[in-house]
Design a protein around this motif. Structure first.
Motif, short mmCIF file in Angstrom:
data_model
loop_
_atom_site.label_atom_id
_atom_site.label_comp_id
_atom_site.label_asym_id
_atom_site.label_seq_id
_atom_site.Cartn_x
_atom_site.Cartn_y
_atom_site.Cartn_z
N GLU A 16 39.34 -90.72 -11.94
CA GLU A 16 38.45 -90.20 -10.90
C GLU A 16 38.31 -88.71 -11.08
OE1 GLU A 16 39.97 -91.57 -7.14
OE2 GLU A 16 39.29 -93.60 -7.53
N SER B 68 41.75 -87.34 -9.52
CA SER B 68 43.03 -87.99 -9.73
C SER B 68 42.92 -89.06 -10.80
CB SER B 68 43.53 -88.63 -8.42
OG SER B 68 42.71 -89.74 -8.07
N LYS C 92 44.31 -93.04 -11.30
CA LYS C 92 44.94 -94.17 -10.63
C LYS C 92 45.44 -95.15 -11.68
CE LYS C 92 42.27 -94.23 -6.36
NZ LYS C 92 41.38 -95.02 -5.50
N GLN D 122 48.92 -92.93 -7.90
CA GLN D 122 47.91 -91.89 -8.07
C GLN D 122 48.60 -90.64 -8.56
OE1 GLN D 122 45.64 -92.44 -4.13
NE2 GLN D 122 44.15 -91.57 -5.57
#
Length: 196
Positions: free
Chosen positions: A69, A72, A74, A89
């Motif tokens: 993302e 972050s 995941k 995360q």
């Protein structure tokens, strides 16, 4: 990919605290394992994959899924039931670890979580604090939070799992301790620039 994030809901502001955060006394418990080699027969997921980009590197069980993302990374397993879910995360936060650790401990307590044992370890050659949480107000009621200090920046790894998942803790600890900040290693290898 450079992970610079606005802080997640559980992260407020990693230089390790100059004053100890308000944690219970360190309790004896399972030692934090070193990252497992790919052919470790004791590992439930013997095959290990690696995610790396220009900023970070991390090992994870090969059957798990990565989602990149903007702010972050995941990493989740693909379980048959929600009770077996492990969700991690990873955030890089532009704040020293001391204030971040303290703010997160306060946040964890405010949400009703129980802060359990904790350990100071070395991850990626840096001082890191690992905190175990339980009684979180969520289906995934257990969590492990790892804060790795890189001067005025902090890498925050946060993994959630259900209390019935007996293998989650060792998988999470292997994942957290395999983290490397390639951006820091790269800039250290380059050294200071010399002008003409």
């Amino acid at each position: 990919m450079v992970l610079t994030a606005a802080m997640p809901a559980t992260a407020q502001s990693l230089t390790l605290p100059t004053e100890s955060p308000a944690l219970p006394a360190e309790s004896p418990g399972t030692p934090v394992p070193a990252p497992a080699p790919a052919a470790d027969p004791d590992s439930l997921d013997a095959e290990i994959a690696n995610y790396s980009d220009e900023a970070i590197s991390i090992d994870y069980p090969a059957t798990w899924q990565i989602e990149v993302e903007d702010d972050s990374l995941k990493i989740t397993n693909l379980p048959d039931t929600e009770a077996d879910l492990v969700a991690t995360q990873i955030f890089q936060i532009d704040a020293p670890p001391g204030p971040l650790v303290n703010a997160n401990i306060d946040s964890f307590l405010e949400e009703g979580s129980t802060v359990g044992r904790y350990r100071t370890i070395t991850v990626d050659g840096q001082s890191a604090l690992v905190v175990w949480l339980s009684d979180r107000p969520d289906t995934l009621s257990q969590a492990i939070a790892t804060f790795i200090g890189y001067g005025d920046k902090t890498v925050f790894l946060f993994s959630r799992y259900a209390d019935t998942n007996s293998t989650a803790e060792s998988e999470i600890l292997r994942l957290h301790t395999s983290f490397s900040n390639l951006a820091v290693q790269s800039s250290a290898a380059e050294g200071p620039s010399v002008g003409n």
